[in-house]
Write a protein that holds these residues in place. Structure first.
Motif, PDB file in Angstrom:
ATOM      1  N   VAL A 207       0.987  -1.142   0.134  1.00  0.00           N
ATOM      2  CA  VAL A 207       0.030  -0.077   0.095  1.00  0.00           C
ATOM      3  C   VAL A 207       0.841   1.315   0.000  1.00  0.00           C
ATOM      4  CG1 VAL A 207      -1.682   1.315   1.446  1.00  0.00           C
ATOM      5  CG2 VAL A 207      -1.843  -1.176   1.143  1.00  0.00           C
ATOM      6  N   ALA A 208       1.797   1.298   0.645  1.00  0.00           N
ATOM      7  CA  ALA A 208       2.913   2.295   0.816  1.00  0.00           C
ATOM      8  C   ALA A 208       3.374   2.592  -0.501  1.00  0.00           C
ATOM      9  CB  ALA A 208       3.905   2.130   1.827  1.00  0.00           C
ATOM     10  N   LEU A 209       3.894   1.546  -1.353  1.00  0.00           N
ATOM     11  CA  LEU A 209       4.591   1.348  -2.522  1.00  0.00           C
ATOM     12  C   LEU A 209       3.555   2.233  -3.555  1.00  0.00           C
ATOM     13  CD1 LEU A 209       7.250   0.858  -3.614  1.00  0.00           C
ATOM     14  CD2 LEU A 209       6.132  -1.537  -4.393  1.00  0.00           C
ATOM     15  N   VAL A 210       2.308   1.852  -3.338  1.00  0.00           N
ATOM     16  CA  VAL A 210       1.205   2.441  -4.354  1.00  0.00           C
ATOM     17  C   VAL A 210       1.139   3.966  -4.184  1.00  0.00           C
ATOM     18  CG1 VAL A 210      -1.422   2.543  -4.921  1.00  0.00           C
ATOM     19  CG2 VAL A 210      -0.090   0.311  -4.476  1.00  0.00           C
ATOM     20  N   ALA A 211       1.212   4.236  -2.855  1.00  0.00           N
ATOM     21  CA  ALA A 211       1.265   5.611  -2.261  1.00  0.00           C
ATOM     22  C   ALA A 211       2.212   6.396  -2.901  1.00  0.00           C
ATOM     23  CB  ALA A 211       1.433   5.735  -0.876  1.00  0.00           C
ATOM     24  N   ILE A 212       3.430   6.049  -3.302  1.00  0.00           N
ATOM     25  CA  ILE A 212       4.501   6.532  -3.692  1.00  0.00           C
ATOM     26  C   ILE A 212       4.483   6.792  -4.992  1.00  0.00           C
ATOM     27  CG2 ILE A 212       6.855   6.186  -4.067  1.00  0.00           C
ATOM     28  CD1 ILE A 212       6.612   7.872  -1.535  1.00  0.00           C
ATOM     29  N   THR A 213       4.006   5.671  -5.683  1.00  0.00           N
ATOM     30  CA  THR A 213       3.806   5.543  -7.091  1.00  0.00           C
ATOM     31  C   THR A 213       3.067   6.616  -7.886  1.00  0.00           C
ATOM     32  OG1 THR A 213       4.353   3.138  -6.950  1.00  0.00           O
ATOM     33  CG2 THR A 213       3.338   4.051  -8.897  1.00  0.00           C
ATOM     34  N   ALA A 214       1.767   6.790  -6.697  1.00  0.00           N
ATOM     35  CA  ALA A 214       1.082   7.845  -7.153  1.00  0.00           C
ATOM     36  C   ALA A 214       1.342   9.170  -7.077  1.00  0.00           C
ATOM     37  CB  ALA A 214      -0.335   7.778  -6.460  1.00  0.00           C
ATOM     38  N   VAL A 215       2.337   9.666  -6.149  1.00  0.00           N
ATOM     39  CA  VAL A 215       2.910  10.875  -6.070  1.00  0.00           C
ATOM     40  C   VAL A 215       3.980  11.034  -7.171  1.00  0.00           C
ATOM     41  CG1 VAL A 215       4.375  12.341  -4.862  1.00  0.00           C
ATOM     42  CG2 VAL A 215       2.469  11.074  -3.795  1.00  0.00           C
ATOM     43  N   VAL A 216       4.619  10.059  -7.453  1.00  0.00           N
ATOM     44  CA  VAL A 216       5.759  10.007  -8.484  1.00  0.00           C
ATOM     45  C   VAL A 216       4.790  10.018  -9.892  1.00  0.00           C
ATOM     46  CG1 VAL A 216       7.441   8.427  -9.635  1.00  0.00           C
ATOM     47  CG2 VAL A 216       7.497   8.369  -7.281  1.00  0.00           C
ATOM     48  N   GLY A 217       3.880   9.095 -10.045  1.00  0.00           N
ATOM     49  CA  GLY A 217       3.117   9.555 -11.314  1.00  0.00           C
ATOM     50  C   GLY A 217       2.764  10.995 -11.654  1.00  0.00           C
ATOM     51  N   HIS A 218       2.135  11.670 -10.644  1.00  0.00           N
ATOM     52  CA  HIS A 218       2.102  13.196 -10.957  1.00  0.00           C
ATOM     53  C   HIS A 218       3.096  14.010 -11.007  1.00  0.00           C
ATOM     54  CE1 HIS A 218      -0.223  16.692 -10.608  1.00  0.00           C
ATOM     55  NE2 HIS A 218       0.571  17.189  -9.808  1.00  0.00           N
ATOM     56  N   CYS A 219       4.040  13.617 -10.433  1.00  0.00           N
ATOM     57  CA  CYS A 219       5.385  14.582 -10.349  1.00  0.00           C
ATOM     58  C   CYS A 219       6.081  14.378 -11.878  1.00  0.00           C
ATOM     59  CB  CYS A 219       6.241  14.408  -8.977  1.00  0.00           C
ATOM     60  SG  CYS A 219       5.369  15.044  -7.690  1.00  0.00           S
ATOM     61  N   TYR A 220       6.267  12.913 -12.284  1.00  0.00           N
ATOM     62  CA  TYR A 220       7.081  12.773 -13.165  1.00  0.00           C
ATOM     63  C   TYR A 220       6.275  11.984 -14.241  1.00  0.00           C
ATOM     64  CZ  TYR A 220      10.726  13.877  -9.947  1.00  0.00           C
ATOM     65  OH  TYR A 220      11.371  14.805  -8.845  1.00  0.00           O
ATOM     66  N   SER A 221       5.138  12.752 -14.676  1.00  0.00           N
ATOM     67  CA  SER A 221       4.016  12.410 -15.649  1.00  0.00           C
ATOM     68  C   SER A 221       4.901  11.758 -16.836  1.00  0.00           C
ATOM     69  CB  SER A 221       3.245  13.136 -15.990  1.00  0.00           C
ATOM     70  OG  SER A 221       2.469  12.709 -17.151  1.00  0.00           O
ATOM     71  N   VAL A 222       4.528  10.397 -17.213  1.00  0.00           N
ATOM     72  CA  VAL A 222       5.078   9.955 -18.689  1.00  0.00           C
ATOM     73  C   VAL A 222       4.211  10.726 -19.519  1.00  0.00           C
ATOM     74  CG1 VAL A 222       2.985   8.284 -18.885  1.00  0.00           C
ATOM     75  CG2 VAL A 222       5.172   7.642 -20.028  1.00  0.00           C
ATOM     76  N   PHE A 223       3.146  11.422 -19.435  1.00  0.00           N
ATOM     77  CA  PHE A 223       2.440  12.129 -20.342  1.00  0.00           C
ATOM     78  C   PHE A 223       2.877  13.612 -20.685  1.00  0.00           C
ATOM     79  CE2 PHE A 223      -0.686   9.108 -18.829  1.00  0.00           C
ATOM     80  CZ  PHE A 223      -0.694   8.321 -19.881  1.00  0.00           C
ATOM     81  N   MET A 224       3.729  14.028 -19.742  1.00  0.00           N
ATOM     82  CA  MET A 224       4.382  15.274 -19.644  1.00  0.00           C
ATOM     83  C   MET A 224       5.927  15.215 -19.686  1.00  0.00           C
ATOM     84  SD  MET A 224       1.858  17.196 -19.418  1.00  0.00           S
ATOM     85  CE  MET A 224       2.292  18.883 -19.219  1.00  0.00           C
ATOM     86  N   LYS A 225       6.623  14.280 -20.513  1.00  0.00           N
ATOM     87  CA  LYS A 225       7.902  13.957 -20.536  1.00  0.00           C
ATOM     88  C   LYS A 225       8.533  14.135 -19.356  1.00  0.00           C
ATOM     89  CE  LYS A 225       8.219  16.448 -25.258  1.00  0.00           C
ATOM     90  NZ  LYS A 225       8.279  17.666 -25.563  1.00  0.00           N
ATOM     91  N   PHE A 226       8.159  13.475 -18.298  1.00  0.00           N
ATOM     92  CA  PHE A 226       8.314  13.196 -17.090  1.00  0.00           C
ATOM     93  C   PHE A 226       8.523  14.263 -16.173  1.00  0.00           C
ATOM     94  CE2 PHE A 226       9.579   9.618 -19.619  1.00  0.00           C
ATOM     95  CZ  PHE A 226       8.973   8.604 -18.838  1.00  0.00           C
ATOM     96  N   LYS A 227       7.887  15.594 -16.593  1.00  0.00           N
ATOM     97  CA  LYS A 227       8.001  16.908 -15.992  1.00  0.00           C
ATOM     98  C   LYS A 227       7.024  16.956 -14.594  1.00  0.00           C
ATOM     99  CE  LYS A 227       9.023  21.628 -16.369  1.00  0.00           C
ATOM    100  NZ  LYS A 227       7.614  22.224 -16.001  1.00  0.00           N
ATOM    101  N   GLY A 228       5.737  16.822 -15.155  1.00  0.00           N
ATOM    102  CA  GLY A 228       4.666  16.835 -14.083  1.00  0.00           C
ATOM    103  C   GLY A 228       4.641  18.077 -13.262  1.00  0.00           C
ATOM    104  N   GLY A 229       3.815  17.656 -12.279  1.00  0.00           N
ATOM    105  CA  GLY A 229       3.270  18.679 -11.189  1.00  0.00           C
ATOM    106  C   GLY A 229       4.181  18.721 -10.211  1.00  0.00           C
ATOM    107  N   LYS A 230       3.862  19.356  -8.627  1.00  0.00           N
ATOM    108  CA  LYS A 230       4.574  19.386  -7.576  1.00  0.00           C
ATOM    109  C   LYS A 230       3.983  18.452  -6.363  1.00  0.00           C
ATOM    110  CE  LYS A 230       6.090  23.982  -8.976  1.00  0.00           C
ATOM    111  NZ  LYS A 230       6.060  25.256  -8.431  1.00  0.00           N
ATOM    112  N   GLY A 231       3.009  17.806  -6.735  1.00  0.00           N
ATOM    113  CA  GLY A 231       2.358  16.560  -5.797  1.00  0.00           C
ATOM    114  C   GLY A 231       1.416  16.809  -4.760  1.00  0.00           C
ATOM    115  N   VAL A 232       1.297  18.044  -4.419  1.00  0.00           N
ATOM    116  CA  VAL A 232       0.638  18.337  -3.317  1.00  0.00           C
ATOM    117  C   VAL A 232      -1.012  17.910  -3.175  1.00  0.00           C
ATOM    118  CG1 VAL A 232      -0.237  20.336  -1.705  1.00  0.00           C
ATOM    119  CG2 VAL A 232       1.882  20.524  -2.918  1.00  0.00           C
ATOM    120  N   ALA A 233      -1.807  18.385  -4.347  1.00  0.00           N
ATOM    121  CA  ALA A 233      -3.079  17.652  -4.099  1.00  0.00           C
ATOM    122  C   ALA A 233      -3.020  16.266  -4.127  1.00  0.00           C
ATOM    123  CB  ALA A 233      -3.838  18.166  -5.574  1.00  0.00           C
ATOM    124  N   THR A 234      -2.028  15.664  -5.220  1.00  0.00           N
ATOM    125  CA  THR A 234      -2.358  14.047  -5.226  1.00  0.00           C
ATOM    126  C   THR A 234      -1.619  13.595  -3.667  1.00  0.00           C
ATOM    127  OG1 THR A 234      -1.724  14.349  -7.605  1.00  0.00           O
ATOM    128  CG2 THR A 234      -1.257  11.764  -6.528  1.00  0.00           C
TER     129      THR A 234
END
Ligand code: G3P
Length: 194
Positions: A80-107
């Motif tokens: 569950v903890a790994l899923v939690a980190i993966t979600a934040v990483v997904g937002h911050c290093y989005s594959v759809f944004m050339k791994f740029k993404g956001g700052k992770g606060v809302a997620t």
């Protein structure tokens, strides 16, 4: 099964709602305001309603995968903890944004709500308190992110959840590097929405 779950979590969290909603309104949020795809910059450059929509969607993409992993699939705490980190990483290093993404606060808040509603509530209140007294969204986000893992440690006393919150706070604070520079120089803008 677990690899598939992590991959799906990463892909869902990678969906750049701020960028998509910005485009719907005819704006490229990466080129306006702070350039971030988060709710703050969407509210800043488009308006309050669009910002709230992005905030909700970005929270949900963190909340849903962690909530289901914990309460529906009953995965172990470590996963569950790994899923939690993966979600934040997904937002911050989005594959759809050339791994740029956001700052992770809302997620990150969505993730916290699924891990521990009690910790999430305290962190949200802390965030609101700092924001309302200083007017700086970024300062509120940085301090709240830092406090989240400490709260998790003392309130939930779960090693893996604390580790997830600690790693997420590192990522979130690192993603705020430009805000930190501006805060130090005194050039960070206080939040005013359209
Ligand atoms: O959630 C991001 C916030 O803390 C800062 O956003 O657009 O002011 O860099 P922004």
């Amino acid at each position: 099964m677990k690899i598939l779950y992590l991959t799906l979590t990463y892909l869902i969290a990678s969906i750049p709602f701020g960028y998509i909603i910005g485009k719907i309104f005819g704006k490229d949020v990466t080129k306006e305001g702070s350039g971030n795809i988060g709710a703050t910059n969407v509210a800043r450059t488009i308006g309050k309603k669009a910002g709230v929509l992005v905030l909700t969607l970005d929270m949900l993409k963190g909340f849903i995968p962690v909530f289901l992993a914990k309460n529906y699939f009953f995965f172990d705490d470590k996963f569950v903890a790994l899923v939690a980190i993966t979600a934040v990483v997904g937002h911050c290093y989005s594959v759809f944004m050339k791994f740029k993404g956001g700052k992770g606060v809302a997620t990150g808040i969505g993730v916290l709500l699924a891990l521990s509603p009690k910790v999430a509530l305290i962190v949200i209140l802390l965030w609101a308190g700092i924001f309302l007294t200083t007017g700086y969204v970024s300062l509120a986000s940085i301090i709240s992110a830092f406090m989240s893992w400490i709260m998790m440690n003392y309130i939930v006393e779960n090693y893996y959840y604390t580790l997830a919150a600690l790693l997420a706070s590192f990522i979130i604070i690192y993603k705020h590097s430009s805000n930190i520079e501006r805060l130090i120089k005194g050039t960070e803008h206080r939040f005013i929405y359209k």
